[in-house]
Design a protein around this motif. Structure first.
Motif, PDB file in Angstrom:
ATOM      1  N   ALA A   1      17.603  11.106  94.580  1.00  0.00           N
ATOM      2  CA  ALA A   1      19.038  10.367  94.128  1.00  0.00           C
ATOM      3  C   ALA A   1      19.570  11.583  93.199  1.00  0.00           C
ATOM      4  O   ALA A   1      18.779  12.202  92.190  1.00  0.00           O
ATOM      5  CB  ALA A   1      19.139   9.168  93.430  1.00  0.00           C
ATOM      6  N   TRP A   2      20.561  12.154  93.314  1.00  0.00           N
ATOM      7  CA  TRP A   2      21.216  13.185  92.540  1.00  0.00           C
ATOM      8  C   TRP A   2      22.727  12.626  92.062  1.00  0.00           C
ATOM      9  O   TRP A   2      23.466  12.032  92.913  1.00  0.00           O
ATOM     10  CB  TRP A   2      21.364  14.369  93.138  1.00  0.00           C
ATOM     11  CG  TRP A   2      19.997  15.022  93.261  1.00  0.00           C
ATOM     12  CD1 TRP A   2      19.035  14.892  94.156  1.00  0.00           C
ATOM     13  CD2 TRP A   2      19.506  16.061  92.532  1.00  0.00           C
ATOM     14  NE1 TRP A   2      17.800  15.645  94.154  1.00  0.00           N
ATOM     15  CE2 TRP A   2      18.239  16.391  93.023  1.00  0.00           C
ATOM     16  CE3 TRP A   2      19.851  16.943  91.183  1.00  0.00           C
ATOM     17  CZ2 TRP A   2      17.348  17.456  92.465  1.00  0.00           C
ATOM     18  CZ3 TRP A   2      19.069  17.794  90.749  1.00  0.00           C
ATOM     19  CH2 TRP A   2      17.856  18.048  91.297  1.00  0.00           C
ATOM     20  N   THR A   3      23.190  13.188  90.917  1.00  0.00           N
ATOM     21  CA  THR A   3      24.540  13.188  90.567  1.00  0.00           C
ATOM     22  C   THR A   3      25.086  14.383  91.287  1.00  0.00           C
ATOM     23  O   THR A   3      24.667  15.261  91.690  1.00  0.00           O
ATOM     24  CB  THR A   3      25.000  13.178  89.285  1.00  0.00           C
ATOM     25  OG1 THR A   3      24.538  14.441  88.694  1.00  0.00           O
ATOM     26  CG2 THR A   3      24.322  12.014  88.398  1.00  0.00           C
ATOM     27  N   LYS A   4      26.449  14.326  91.607  1.00  0.00           N
ATOM     28  CA  LYS A   4      27.173  15.424  92.405  1.00  0.00           C
ATOM     29  C   LYS A   4      28.536  15.659  91.423  1.00  0.00           C
ATOM     30  O   LYS A   4      29.133  14.825  90.940  1.00  0.00           O
ATOM     31  CB  LYS A   4      27.572  15.144  93.395  1.00  0.00           C
ATOM     32  CG  LYS A   4      26.300  15.176  94.537  1.00  0.00           C
ATOM     33  CD  LYS A   4      25.752  16.498  94.525  1.00  0.00           C
ATOM     34  CE  LYS A   4      24.584  16.539  95.499  1.00  0.00           C
ATOM     35  NZ  LYS A   4      23.954  17.729  95.245  1.00  0.00           N
ATOM     36  N   GLY A   5      28.571  16.767  90.823  1.00  0.00           N
ATOM     37  CA  GLY A   5      29.873  17.000  90.072  1.00  0.00           C
ATOM     38  C   GLY A   5      29.591  18.595  89.472  1.00  0.00           C
ATOM     39  O   GLY A   5      28.929  19.561  90.153  1.00  0.00           O
ATOM     40  N   ASP A   6      30.045  18.782  88.271  1.00  0.00           N
ATOM     41  CA  ASP A   6      29.682  20.022  87.752  1.00  0.00           C
ATOM     42  C   ASP A   6      28.353  20.551  87.475  1.00  0.00           C
ATOM     43  O   ASP A   6      28.216  21.577  87.536  1.00  0.00           O
ATOM     44  CB  ASP A   6      30.554  19.911  86.383  1.00  0.00           C
ATOM     45  CG  ASP A   6      32.128  19.995  86.184  1.00  0.00           C
ATOM     46  OD1 ASP A   6      32.532  20.059  87.444  1.00  0.00           O
ATOM     47  OD2 ASP A   6      32.582  19.583  85.203  1.00  0.00           O
ATOM     48  N   SER A   7      27.595  19.483  87.237  1.00  0.00           N
ATOM     49  CA  SER A   7      26.086  19.954  87.217  1.00  0.00           C
ATOM     50  C   SER A   7      25.319  18.723  88.040  1.00  0.00           C
ATOM     51  O   SER A   7      25.749  17.608  87.852  1.00  0.00           O
ATOM     52  CB  SER A   7      25.515  19.959  85.956  1.00  0.00           C
ATOM     53  OG  SER A   7      25.754  18.687  85.017  1.00  0.00           O
ATOM     54  N   ASP A   8      24.545  19.160  88.915  1.00  0.00           N
ATOM     55  CA  ASP A   8      23.538  18.069  89.504  1.00  0.00           C
ATOM     56  C   ASP A   8      22.648  17.723  88.742  1.00  0.00           C
ATOM     57  O   ASP A   8      21.627  18.620  88.504  1.00  0.00           O
ATOM     58  CB  ASP A   8      23.335  18.694  90.985  1.00  0.00           C
ATOM     59  CG  ASP A   8      24.644  19.090  91.781  1.00  0.00           C
ATOM     60  OD1 ASP A   8      25.641  18.765  91.585  1.00  0.00           O
ATOM     61  OD2 ASP A   8      24.510  19.829  92.782  1.00  0.00           O
ATOM     62  N   LEU A   9      22.382  16.449  88.700  1.00  0.00           N
ATOM     63  CA  LEU A   9      21.212  15.855  87.846  1.00  0.00           C
ATOM     64  C   LEU A   9      20.371  15.011  88.834  1.00  0.00           C
ATOM     65  O   LEU A   9      21.027  14.028  89.335  1.00  0.00           O
ATOM     66  CB  LEU A   9      21.636  15.301  86.630  1.00  0.00           C
ATOM     67  CG  LEU A   9      22.479  15.990  85.728  1.00  0.00           C
ATOM     68  CD1 LEU A   9      23.122  15.291  84.447  1.00  0.00           C
ATOM     69  CD2 LEU A   9      21.716  17.014  85.047  1.00  0.00           C
ATOM     70  N   LEU A  10      19.081  15.077  88.784  1.00  0.00           N
ATOM     71  CA  LEU A  10      18.040  14.285  89.543  1.00  0.00           C
ATOM     72  C   LEU A  10      17.959  12.959  88.667  1.00  0.00           C
ATOM     73  O   LEU A  10      18.031  13.047  87.358  1.00  0.00           O
ATOM     74  CB  LEU A  10      16.871  15.055  89.368  1.00  0.00           C
ATOM     75  CG  LEU A  10      15.471  14.159  90.108  1.00  0.00           C
ATOM     76  CD1 LEU A  10      16.041  13.775  91.445  1.00  0.00           C
ATOM     77  CD2 LEU A  10      14.677  14.769  90.005  1.00  0.00           C
ATOM     78  N   ILE A  11      18.150  11.809  89.537  1.00  0.00           N
ATOM     79  CA  ILE A  11      18.091  10.505  88.827  1.00  0.00           C
ATOM     80  C   ILE A  11      16.900   9.904  89.870  1.00  0.00           C
ATOM     81  O   ILE A  11      17.055   9.668  90.817  1.00  0.00           O
ATOM     82  CB  ILE A  11      19.422   9.646  89.156  1.00  0.00           C
ATOM     83  CG1 ILE A  11      20.610  10.296  88.510  1.00  0.00           C
ATOM     84  CG2 ILE A  11      19.055   8.109  88.546  1.00  0.00           C
ATOM     85  CD1 ILE A  11      21.796   9.835  88.894  1.00  0.00           C
ATOM     86  N   THR A  12      15.879   9.266  88.896  1.00  0.00           N
ATOM     87  CA  THR A  12      14.790   8.744  89.641  1.00  0.00           C
ATOM     88  C   THR A  12      15.269   7.297  90.075  1.00  0.00           C
ATOM     89  O   THR A  12      16.183   6.730  89.587  1.00  0.00           O
ATOM     90  CB  THR A  12      13.587   8.455  88.656  1.00  0.00           C
ATOM     91  OG1 THR A  12      13.904   7.499  87.711  1.00  0.00           O
ATOM     92  CG2 THR A  12      13.070   9.799  87.832  1.00  0.00           C
TER      93      THR A  12
END
Length: 84
Positions: free
Chosen positions: A28-39
């Motif tokens: 799972a990842w955020t999508k936007g200016d920066s992509d961040l991994l979410i467990t």
């Protein structure tokens, strides 16, 4: 969805042989200016999603990935990496 250890997945897990077949790892990842991994555990622990919603989402992504991979295979191609 990751089918093979490439790109940022391989950089996060350098102990995995490059291009190793991963049999569809779902992240799972955020999508936007920066992509961040979410467990997936954090999604549940924070109440963002229930375990049932997470399990449903993971299975849905795997089903879609299978359809996409079959389509590519029918054209003598393979899916290396995908975002669903």
């Amino acid at each position: 969805m990751e089918n093979n250890a490439t790109g940022s997945f391989w950089r996060r897990y350098p102990f995995v042989r490059p291009c190793k077949n991963l049999n569809t790892v779902v992240e799972a990842w955020t999508k936007g200016d920066s992509d961040l991994l979410i467990t997936l555990e954090a999604l549940e622990a924070t109440g963002a999603m229930t375990r049932a919603e997470i399990d449903f989402g993971v299975e849905l992504v795997k089903e879609i990935a299978e359809i996409v991979c079959q389509n590519f295979t029918s054209k003598d191609s393979i899916v290396i990496d995908g975002q669903i």
